[in-house]
Design a protein around this motif. Structure first.
Motif, PDB file in Angstrom:
ATOM      1  N   MET A  24       8.336  61.298  21.979  1.00  0.00           N
ATOM      2  CA  MET A  24       9.586  61.644  21.280  1.00  0.00           C
ATOM      3  C   MET A  24       9.742  63.146  21.192  1.00  0.00           C
ATOM      4  O   MET A  24       8.745  63.874  21.205  1.00  0.00           O
ATOM      5  CB  MET A  24       9.562  61.081  19.858  1.00  0.00           C
ATOM      6  CG  MET A  24       9.713  59.601  19.869  1.00  0.00           C
ATOM      7  SD  MET A  24       9.623  58.903  18.233  1.00  0.00           S
ATOM      8  CE  MET A  24       9.481  57.199  18.732  1.00  0.00           C
ATOM      9  N   MET A  61       9.659  77.295  21.942  1.00  0.00           N
ATOM     10  CA  MET A  61       8.891  76.394  22.799  1.00  0.00           C
ATOM     11  C   MET A  61       8.834  76.874  24.250  1.00  0.00           C
ATOM     12  O   MET A  61       9.760  77.500  24.750  1.00  0.00           O
ATOM     13  CB  MET A  61       9.503  74.997  22.776  1.00  0.00           C
ATOM     14  CG  MET A  61       9.324  74.315  21.440  1.00  0.00           C
ATOM     15  SD  MET A  61       9.782  72.589  21.546  1.00  0.00           S
ATOM     16  CE  MET A  61      11.312  72.701  22.420  1.00  0.00           C
ATOM     17  N   LYS A  72       3.428  74.023  20.791  1.00  0.00           N
ATOM     18  CA  LYS A  72       4.541  73.368  20.054  1.00  0.00           C
ATOM     19  C   LYS A  72       4.500  73.924  18.616  1.00  0.00           C
ATOM     20  O   LYS A  72       4.075  73.240  17.659  1.00  0.00           O
ATOM     21  CB  LYS A  72       4.453  71.835  20.112  1.00  0.00           C
ATOM     22  CG  LYS A  72       3.120  71.193  19.874  1.00  0.00           C
ATOM     23  CD  LYS A  72       3.206  69.675  19.675  1.00  0.00           C
ATOM     24  CE  LYS A  72       3.441  69.310  18.231  1.00  0.00           C
ATOM     25  NZ  LYS A  72       3.367  67.870  17.940  1.00  0.00           N
ATOM     26  N   GLY A 112       6.597  79.088  18.417  1.00  0.00           N
ATOM     27  CA  GLY A 112       7.759  78.474  17.776  1.00  0.00           C
ATOM     28  C   GLY A 112       8.916  78.389  18.752  1.00  0.00           C
ATOM     29  O   GLY A 112       9.688  77.446  18.732  1.00  0.00           O
ATOM     30  N   ASP A 131       5.242  67.064  24.327  1.00  0.00           N
ATOM     31  CA  ASP A 131       5.802  66.421  25.528  1.00  0.00           C
ATOM     32  C   ASP A 131       7.260  66.838  25.711  1.00  0.00           C
ATOM     33  O   ASP A 131       7.687  67.217  26.812  1.00  0.00           O
ATOM     34  CB  ASP A 131       5.577  64.897  25.550  1.00  0.00           C
ATOM     35  CG  ASP A 131       6.019  64.143  24.316  1.00  0.00           C
ATOM     36  OD1 ASP A 131       6.596  64.765  23.384  1.00  0.00           O
ATOM     37  OD2 ASP A 131       5.791  62.916  24.256  1.00  0.00           O
ATOM     38  N   GLY A 132       8.032  66.871  24.621  1.00  0.00           N
ATOM     39  CA  GLY A 132       9.401  67.375  24.726  1.00  0.00           C
ATOM     40  C   GLY A 132       9.412  68.828  25.172  1.00  0.00           C
ATOM     41  O   GLY A 132      10.258  69.250  25.965  1.00  0.00           O
ATOM     42  N   GLU A 133       8.456  69.579  24.681  1.00  0.00           N
ATOM     43  CA  GLU A 133       8.339  70.991  25.065  1.00  0.00           C
ATOM     44  C   GLU A 133       8.155  71.139  26.579  1.00  0.00           C
ATOM     45  O   GLU A 133       8.521  72.170  27.160  1.00  0.00           O
ATOM     46  CB  GLU A 133       7.147  71.631  24.338  1.00  0.00           C
ATOM     47  CG  GLU A 133       6.993  73.116  24.636  1.00  0.00           C
ATOM     48  CD  GLU A 133       5.705  73.732  24.124  1.00  0.00           C
ATOM     49  OE1 GLU A 133       4.786  72.990  23.734  1.00  0.00           O
ATOM     50  OE2 GLU A 133       5.620  74.969  24.139  1.00  0.00           O
ATOM     51  N   LYS A 191       4.232  59.396  16.951  1.00  0.00           N
ATOM     52  CA  LYS A 191       4.904  60.371  16.091  1.00  0.00           C
ATOM     53  C   LYS A 191       4.951  59.811  14.663  1.00  0.00           C
ATOM     54  O   LYS A 191       5.273  58.643  14.458  1.00  0.00           O
ATOM     55  CB  LYS A 191       6.312  60.668  16.630  1.00  0.00           C
ATOM     56  CG  LYS A 191       6.888  61.960  16.090  1.00  0.00           C
ATOM     57  CD  LYS A 191       7.844  62.608  17.054  1.00  0.00           C
ATOM     58  CE  LYS A 191       8.515  63.818  16.414  1.00  0.00           C
ATOM     59  NZ  LYS A 191       9.340  64.556  17.355  1.00  0.00           N
ATOM     60  N   HIS A 237       6.431  74.482  16.275  1.00  0.00           N
ATOM     61  CA  HIS A 237       7.107  73.883  15.114  1.00  0.00           C
ATOM     62  C   HIS A 237       6.159  72.989  14.324  1.00  0.00           C
ATOM     63  O   HIS A 237       6.458  72.631  13.190  1.00  0.00           O
ATOM     64  CB  HIS A 237       8.343  73.084  15.561  1.00  0.00           C
ATOM     65  CG  HIS A 237       8.048  72.022  16.553  1.00  0.00           C
ATOM     66  ND1 HIS A 237       7.889  72.289  17.897  1.00  0.00           N
ATOM     67  CD2 HIS A 237       7.838  70.687  16.419  1.00  0.00           C
ATOM     68  CE1 HIS A 237       7.606  71.167  18.536  1.00  0.00           C
ATOM     69  NE2 HIS A 237       7.566  70.183  17.657  1.00  0.00           N
ATOM     70  N   ASN A 266       3.641  61.981  22.297  1.00  0.00           N
ATOM     71  CA  ASN A 266       4.134  61.011  21.300  1.00  0.00           C
ATOM     72  C   ASN A 266       5.439  60.349  21.759  1.00  0.00           C
ATOM     73  O   ASN A 266       6.040  59.585  20.996  1.00  0.00           O
ATOM     74  CB  ASN A 266       4.270  61.676  19.918  1.00  0.00           C
ATOM     75  CG  ASN A 266       5.192  62.874  19.929  1.00  0.00           C
ATOM     76  OD1 ASN A 266       6.140  62.934  20.717  1.00  0.00           O
ATOM     77  ND2 ASN A 266       4.934  63.848  19.064  1.00  0.00           N
TER      78      ASN A 266
HETATM   79  C1  LIG Z   1      12.996  77.387  23.152  1.00  0.00           C
HETATM   80  C2  LIG Z   1      13.259  76.389  22.062  1.00  0.00           C
HETATM   81  N1  LIG Z   1      14.288  75.539  22.177  1.00  0.00           N
HETATM   82  C3  LIG Z   1      14.536  74.630  21.196  1.00  0.00           C
HETATM   83  C4  LIG Z   1      13.732  74.582  20.087  1.00  0.00           C
HETATM   84  C5  LIG Z   1      14.032  73.580  18.988  1.00  0.00           C
HETATM   85  N2  LIG Z   1      13.077  72.494  18.934  1.00  0.00           N
HETATM   86  C6  LIG Z   1      12.100  72.479  18.015  1.00  0.00           C
HETATM   87  S1  LIG Z   1      11.097  71.168  18.164  1.00  0.00           S
HETATM   88  C7  LIG Z   1      11.970  70.566  19.487  1.00  0.00           C
HETATM   89  C8  LIG Z   1      11.549  69.301  20.198  1.00  0.00           C
HETATM   90  C9  LIG Z   1      10.101  69.324  20.522  1.00  0.00           C
HETATM   91  O1  LIG Z   1       9.653  68.141  21.060  1.00  0.00           O
HETATM   92  P1  LIG Z   1       8.122  67.924  21.271  1.00  0.00           P
HETATM   93  O2  LIG Z   1       7.574  69.082  22.030  1.00  0.00           O
HETATM   94  O3  LIG Z   1       7.913  66.583  21.874  1.00  0.00           O
HETATM   95  O4  LIG Z   1       7.559  68.027  19.804  1.00  0.00           O
HETATM   96  P2  LIG Z   1       6.973  66.877  18.858  1.00  0.00           P
HETATM   97  O5  LIG Z   1       7.734  65.606  19.129  1.00  0.00           O
HETATM   98  O6  LIG Z   1       5.549  66.717  19.245  1.00  0.00           O
HETATM   99  O7  LIG Z   1       7.146  67.418  17.486  1.00  0.00           O
HETATM  100  C10 LIG Z   1      13.034  71.402  19.778  1.00  0.00           C
HETATM  101  C11 LIG Z   1      13.992  71.176  20.872  1.00  0.00           C
HETATM  102  C12 LIG Z   1      12.647  75.502  20.006  1.00  0.00           C
HETATM  103  N3  LIG Z   1      11.793  75.519  18.971  1.00  0.00           N
HETATM  104  N4  LIG Z   1      12.420  76.381  21.015  1.00  0.00           N
END
Ligand SMILES: Cc1ncc(C[n+]2csc(CCOP(=O)(O)OP(=O)(O)O)c2C)c(N)n1
Length: 277
Positions: free
Chosen positions: A183, A122, A71, A120, A151-153, A243, A73, A181
């Motif tokens: 979310m 995901m 994840k 980055g 989890d969103g990933e 979160k 980001h 988390n």
């Molecule tokens: C392939 C891709 N699609 C969309 C995004 C945009 N994006 C960044 S974070 C995120 C949600 C991530 O959710 P999660 O994995 O649960 O992260 P956390 O809540 O732990 O920050 C999205 C859709 C991305 N970085 N990569």
């Protein structure tokens, strides 16, 4: 087995300092993915300050354990953990996400010291972790690979392709965490794209699964010890987290997936961390 009291206190202190610094860097940079950085801080802490076999003074040491932040980001949390572990001066964090900085919002392994894999986009990091774990086998090396998945990933199909491959190759040298988390960027995971029953899914994919409180160092340590002792295949540690953990006005609010801390917000966030420490 519970951790010795001094070790638990040491890890808690480090996690507190990392959270304070994540808050500071978010303010300095104008904004960052702070909610998910705060949720995984205790996982990063136990990895970087207890389990990872690394040499920050020799970041390219070939026998080091590998870490992949799938994840990606959450780079603000990873950058702060690396600075605290001594990979680069904490002062460098002032440049986080500035134009030309070595520390981008999503960390680049060619620029940020201590980062094994650029992430980055995901869904890719777990596959890269599988590759690293396979490489250790081919090279007959004992280093281990650790990975944190969001989890969103986990909505990404490539996560499940990696899951199948890790089981197929019986990668007992691979340990992954799911930062559960509940979310993602735009709301609750179970509303956007339901993941449950998540533990049963990983089990069905052939992984050994441990479900823990992701803010409890004793439970996290128990799960990692289980992974270290396990020779059968990959281990997924589903870490139940909050979160925005530690900052009262961010906790469990998906709006704090990404945000800035201008005006009075920085002082408020720091005060909240102090109160909740
Ligand atoms: C392939 C891709 N699609 C969309 C995004 C945009 N994006 C960044 S974070 C995120 C949600 C991530 O959710 P999660 O994995 O649960 O992260 P956390 O809540 O732990 O920050 C999205 C859709 C991305 N970085 N990569």
């Amino acid at each position: 087995m519970p951790l010795p009291a001094e070790e638990r206190a040491r890890l808690k202190r480090i996690a507190f300092e990392i959270r304070q610094q994540i808050v500071d860097v978010t303010a300095w940079s104008g904004g960052a993915h702070i909610g998910g950085a705060l949720s995984m801080t205790d996982i990063l802490t136990i990895l970087y300050f207890k389990y990872l076999n690394i040499e920050p003074a020799q970041p390219d040491w070939p026998d080091r354990d590998r870490f992949v932040l799938s994840k990606g980001h959450g780079g603000v949390g990873h950058a702060v953990a690396l600075a605290h572990r001594g990979y680069f001066p904490k002062e460098d964090l002032r440049e986080f996400n500035a134009t030309g900085s070595k520390l981008g919002m999503h960390l680049d392994s060619r620029k940020a010291v201590g980062v094994d894999v650029s992430t980055g986009s995901m869904g890719h990091g777990l596959s890269q972790a599988v590759g690293l774990a396979l490489a250790a086998r081919v090279l007959r090396k004992n280093w281990r690979t650790y990975c944190i998945v969001g989890d969103g990933e986990s909505n990404e199909g490539s996560i499940w392709e990696a899951a199948m491959a890790a089981h197929h190759y019986k990668l007992a040298n691979l340990t992954a965490f799911c930062d559960r988390n509940h979310m993602m960027i735009d709301g609750l995971t179970e509303e956007v794209m339901g993941l449950e029953p998540l533990a049963a899914k990983w089990t069905a994919f052939g992984w050994q699964v441990r479900s823990v409180n992701g803010h409890d160092f004793d439970e996290l340590a128990d799960a990692v010890e289980f992974a270290l002792a396990n020779a059968d295949g990959p281990v997924m540690i589903i870490a139940d987290t909050v979160k925005g953990k530690g900052v009262d006005f961010m906790e469990n609010d998906p709006a704090w997936h990404y945000g800035g801390l201008g005006g009075e917000l920085l002082a408020k966030a720091r005060a909240s961390l102090e109160r909740m420490a």
